[in-house]
Design a protein around this motif. Structure first.
Motif, short mmCIF file in Angstrom:
data_model
loop_
_atom_site.label_atom_id
_atom_site.label_comp_id
_atom_site.label_asym_id
_atom_site.label_seq_id
_atom_site.Cartn_x
_atom_site.Cartn_y
_atom_site.Cartn_z
N ARG A 96 50.87 55.23 39.35
CA ARG A 96 49.82 56.00 40.00
C ARG A 96 48.48 55.81 39.30
O ARG A 96 47.43 55.75 39.93
CB ARG A 96 50.21 57.48 40.06
N THR A 97 48.52 55.70 37.98
CA THR A 97 47.29 55.46 37.21
C THR A 97 46.72 54.09 37.55
O THR A 97 45.51 53.94 37.75
CB THR A 97 47.58 55.55 35.69
N GLU A 98 47.59 53.09 37.68
CA GLU A 98 47.16 51.74 38.04
C GLU A 98 46.56 51.73 39.45
O GLU A 98 45.54 51.09 39.70
CB GLU A 98 48.35 50.77 37.94
N ILE A 99 47.17 52.43 40.38
CA ILE A 99 46.66 52.50 41.74
C ILE A 99 45.26 53.12 41.74
O ILE A 99 44.33 52.62 42.39
CB ILE A 99 47.62 53.30 42.65
N ALA A 100 45.07 54.21 41.00
CA ALA A 100 43.76 54.86 40.92
C ALA A 100 42.72 53.91 40.32
O ALA A 100 41.58 53.83 40.80
CB ALA A 100 43.85 56.13 40.10
N THR A 150 39.38 52.50 42.32
CA THR A 150 38.04 52.65 41.74
C THR A 150 37.35 51.29 41.64
O THR A 150 36.18 51.15 41.98
CB THR A 150 38.12 53.32 40.36
N GLU A 151 38.10 50.29 41.20
CA GLU A 151 37.57 48.94 41.08
C GLU A 151 37.12 48.37 42.43
O GLU A 151 36.05 47.79 42.54
CB GLU A 151 38.68 48.04 40.52
N ARG A 152 37.96 48.59 43.45
CA ARG A 152 37.64 48.06 44.79
C ARG A 152 36.40 48.75 45.36
O ARG A 152 35.53 48.12 45.93
CB ARG A 152 38.84 48.23 45.71
N GLY A 153 36.34 50.07 45.22
CA GLY A 153 35.14 50.82 45.56
C GLY A 153 34.71 50.83 47.02
O GLY A 153 33.53 50.95 47.31
N GLN A 154 35.63 50.71 47.96
CA GLN A 154 35.27 50.76 49.37
C GLN A 154 35.40 52.18 49.91
O GLN A 154 36.23 52.95 49.46
CB GLN A 154 36.17 49.83 50.18
N ASP A 189 37.66 55.00 48.66
CA ASP A 189 38.47 54.62 47.51
C ASP A 189 38.23 55.52 46.30
O ASP A 189 39.17 55.99 45.66
CB ASP A 189 38.20 53.17 47.10
N ARG A 190 36.97 55.76 45.97
CA ARG A 190 36.65 56.54 44.76
C ARG A 190 37.15 57.99 44.88
O ARG A 190 37.82 58.49 43.97
CB ARG A 190 35.15 56.49 44.48
N PRO A 191 36.85 58.70 45.99
CA PRO A 191 37.38 60.07 46.10
C PRO A 191 38.92 60.11 46.10
O PRO A 191 39.51 61.04 45.57
CB PRO A 191 36.83 60.57 47.44
N ALA A 217 40.91 57.94 44.54
CA ALA A 217 41.31 57.72 43.14
C ALA A 217 41.12 59.00 42.33
O ALA A 217 41.99 59.36 41.52
CB ALA A 217 40.50 56.57 42.54
N ASP A 218 40.01 59.69 42.53
CA ASP A 218 39.77 60.95 41.81
C ASP A 218 40.85 61.97 42.13
O ASP A 218 41.35 62.67 41.24
CB ASP A 218 38.39 61.53 42.17
N GLN A 219 41.22 62.06 43.40
CA GLN A 219 42.26 63.00 43.81
C GLN A 219 43.60 62.60 43.21
O GLN A 219 44.36 63.44 42.75
CB GLN A 219 42.35 63.05 45.34
N GLN A 220 43.89 61.30 43.21
CA GLN A 220 45.13 60.81 42.62
C GLN A 220 45.21 61.19 41.14
O GLN A 220 46.23 61.68 40.67
CB GLN A 220 45.20 59.29 42.80
N LEU A 221 44.12 61.02 40.40
CA LEU A 221 44.10 61.35 38.98
C LEU A 221 44.16 62.86 38.76
O LEU A 221 44.80 63.33 37.82
CB LEU A 221 42.86 60.75 38.31
#
Length: 123
Positions: free
Chosen positions: A89-93, A97-101, A104-106, A108-112
């Motif tokens: 899950r950390t890797e997915i987040a 974040t890296e992809r940034g489309q 994606d960022r929100p 990833a934030d929710q996942q973390l």
């Protein structure tokens, strides 16, 4: 199946409300609903006063029907792969974040955020 096989998935939160609707037809009550709506959408107040007997809104109130919704039931579903290992899950987040489309960022934030609260899945 190895997680690196890249099976498509979506992360989401979905909420469904069951409500009891009450029709609002009283002019002053409709004006109050409109005031609340304007306060939300135009908090800087860039509009005329909303009064029942004053232009410009007073004459428009007869064409407005308001609804008050009383929530009776709430059903919610969240899918963020909580059953997967913390490392995955950390890797997915990180990759989101890296992809940034788009979202994606929100996401990833929710996942973390969920990772911090839920931690490792316990069956």
């Amino acid at each position: 199946m190895p997680p690196t096989d890249g099976v498509p998935t979506s992360y989401y939160a979905a909420v469904q409300f069951t409500c009891r609707a009450t029709i609002v037809d009283d002019p002053e009550d409709k004006a109050e609903l409109l005031r609340q709506q304007m306060a939300h959408f135009q908090p800087e107040g860039d509009h005329a006063p909303i009064e029942v007997d004053q232009p410009p809104y007073g004459r428009m109130l007869s064409g407005i029907r308001g609804l008050r919704l009383g929530v009776i039931e709430v059903r919610a579903k969240f899918k963020y792969d909580d059953h997967k290992p913390v490392e995955r899950r950390t890797e997915i987040a990180r990759r989101l974040t890296e992809r940034g489309q788009s979202l994606d960022r929100p996401t990833a934030d929710q996942q973390l955020r969920r990772l911090d609260r839920i931690g490792a899945w316990k069956s």
